[in-house]
Structure formats: structure tokens, C-alpha cells
Motif scaffolding. Sequence first.
Motif, PDB file in Angstrom:
ATOM      1  N   VAL A   9       0.837  -1.205   0.000  1.00 47.00           N
ATOM      2  CA  VAL A   9       0.000   0.000   0.000  1.00 47.00           C
ATOM      3  C   VAL A   9       0.867   1.248   0.000  1.00 47.00           C
ATOM      4  CG1 VAL A   9      -1.955  -1.127   1.134  1.00 47.00           C
ATOM      5  CG2 VAL A   9      -0.262   0.076   2.502  1.00 47.00           C
ATOM      6  N   LEU A  58      -3.809   3.407  -0.538  1.00 43.78           N
ATOM      7  CA  LEU A  58      -4.288   2.614  -1.673  1.00 43.78           C
ATOM      8  C   LEU A  58      -3.343   1.442  -1.931  1.00 43.78           C
ATOM      9  CD1 LEU A  58      -5.352   5.324  -4.311  1.00 43.78           C
ATOM     10  CD2 LEU A  58      -6.799   4.080  -2.682  1.00 43.78           C
ATOM     11  N   ALA A  59      -3.903   0.325  -2.321  1.00 46.61           N
ATOM     12  CA  ALA A  59      -3.112  -0.875  -2.596  1.00 46.61           C
ATOM     13  C   ALA A  59      -2.639  -0.896  -4.045  1.00 46.61           C
ATOM     14  CB  ALA A  59      -3.939  -2.122  -2.310  1.00 46.61           C
ATOM     15  N   GLU A  60      -1.457  -1.486  -4.241  1.00 47.29           N
ATOM     16  CA  GLU A  60      -0.937  -1.704  -5.582  1.00 47.29           C
ATOM     17  C   GLU A  60      -2.012  -2.409  -6.405  1.00 47.29           C
ATOM     18  OE1 GLU A  60       2.355  -4.723  -6.371  1.00 47.29           O
ATOM     19  OE2 GLU A  60       3.433  -2.807  -6.231  1.00 47.29           O
ATOM     20  N   THR A  62      -4.739  -0.889  -7.574  1.00 44.86           N
ATOM     21  CA  THR A  62      -5.979  -0.112  -7.481  1.00 44.86           C
ATOM     22  C   THR A  62      -6.146   0.789  -8.696  1.00 44.86           C
ATOM     23  OG1 THR A  62      -5.879  -0.086  -5.062  1.00 44.86           O
ATOM     24  CG2 THR A  62      -7.225   1.619  -6.102  1.00 44.86           C
ATOM     25  N   HIS A  63      -7.372   0.890  -9.194  1.00 45.25           N
ATOM     26  CA  HIS A  63      -7.740   1.837 -10.256  1.00 45.25           C
ATOM     27  C   HIS A  63      -8.978   2.563  -9.754  1.00 45.25           C
ATOM     28  CE1 HIS A  63      -8.357   2.581 -14.858  1.00 45.25           C
ATOM     29  NE2 HIS A  63      -8.545   3.666 -14.145  1.00 45.25           N
ATOM     30  N   VAL A  64      -8.837   3.876  -9.496  1.00 48.53           N
ATOM     31  CA  VAL A  64      -9.916   4.638  -8.871  1.00 48.53           C
ATOM     32  C   VAL A  64      -9.892   6.079  -9.385  1.00 48.53           C
ATOM     33  CG1 VAL A  64      -8.519   5.264  -6.851  1.00 48.53           C
ATOM     34  CG2 VAL A  64     -10.984   5.135  -6.614  1.00 48.53           C
ATOM     35  N   GLU A 145      -7.842  10.548 -11.735  1.00 47.03           N
ATOM     36  CA  GLU A 145      -7.956   9.108 -11.961  1.00 47.03           C
ATOM     37  C   GLU A 145      -6.563   8.514 -11.839  1.00 47.03           C
ATOM     38  OE1 GLU A 145      -9.310   5.895 -15.411  1.00 47.03           O
ATOM     39  OE2 GLU A 145      -9.309   8.035 -15.858  1.00 47.03           O
ATOM     40  N   GLN A 147      -4.271   4.642 -11.657  1.00 47.41           N
ATOM     41  CA  GLN A 147      -4.111   3.186 -11.676  1.00 47.41           C
ATOM     42  C   GLN A 147      -2.715   2.914 -11.144  1.00 47.41           C
ATOM     43  OE1 GLN A 147      -4.248   1.318 -15.517  1.00 47.41           O
ATOM     44  NE2 GLN A 147      -4.190  -0.734 -14.649  1.00 47.41           N
TER      45      GLN A 147
END
Length: 152
Positions: A9, A58-60, A62-64, A145, A147
Motif C-alpha cells: 500500500v 491505496l493498494a498496488e 488499485t484503479h480509482v 484518476e 491506476q
Amino acid sequence: MSSTPSATVVAPGSFLTLHYRLAGPEGDIINTFGDKPATLSLGTGELSPAVEQRLIGLAEGTHVTFELPAGEAFGDRNPEMQQWVARKLLAQMGDPDEQYAVGDVVQFPTPDGSGSYAGAVVEASETAVRFDFNHPLAGQPVSFEVQLIGVL
């Protein structure tokens, strides 16, 4: 009993490989999704503090997408960040025959010469050019955004 390793993370100071897009009401300012991913270190000023805060935890993989309200990502617009620069000085710093049109973005060296910053032309006269040194997204809502490809 075996345990599966948990994803890495993002933490303050993390080194990241990521695709990201910063957009305002008029569209993208930066978008790496169609090109090579970006690499950056948190805490070095490559992203604004408000944007970096969204990445923490955020974790490796993640796309948000985050929506930041007007002014949060890059501050409010500051009228004092619009400055007139004499054409004589511009000629000394660069090409003396350079033409400046409204909307052009010009790179300026920092006073110590170790970096640069950008100004957008907002007005020009025969003797000077007025630049806006505010971030292009200052005072605007921002869509961020991301990723996360890798976290070290």
C-alpha cells in the motif's frame, strides 16, 4: 497454513509507478493512460499535497477516480500570480525573436537555476507580456484518476 501476501500500500515517501489523469471542467491537463506510466515519489512536490493524500493507503493494482472540489487540488486562483514581464528581459532569457500568443505556455528557470516553472500568456503589448503563473487547474474542481501499477 499458508498466508497470501497482501498487496503493498502507498505510504508517505512511497515510490510509485502509475497511470494518472488530472482533468478540470475543460478536460484533461495530464493523462498518461495512452502512453508510458509515470514514476514519482510522494512528498517531493510532483503532485499537490491534496492529490497525494488521496493516494495514501491505496493498494498496488488499485484503479480509482477521485473528485476534488474547486480549489482543493491546486488552491484558489491568485490574481497576484499574474505578472507583466518586459520583452527586454524575455529576450535576455531566451530567443530575442520569440513571438508570444495568448495561451502559449512558457518555461522559466527558477532563481537558483535548478528547475523551472511555467506561465501561460494572457496578454501581450509591444513592451511586455503578462503571464499567469497559477496552476491551470487552480480554483477549479479536479477529477483525479489513478491506476497504481507498482508501489515501493
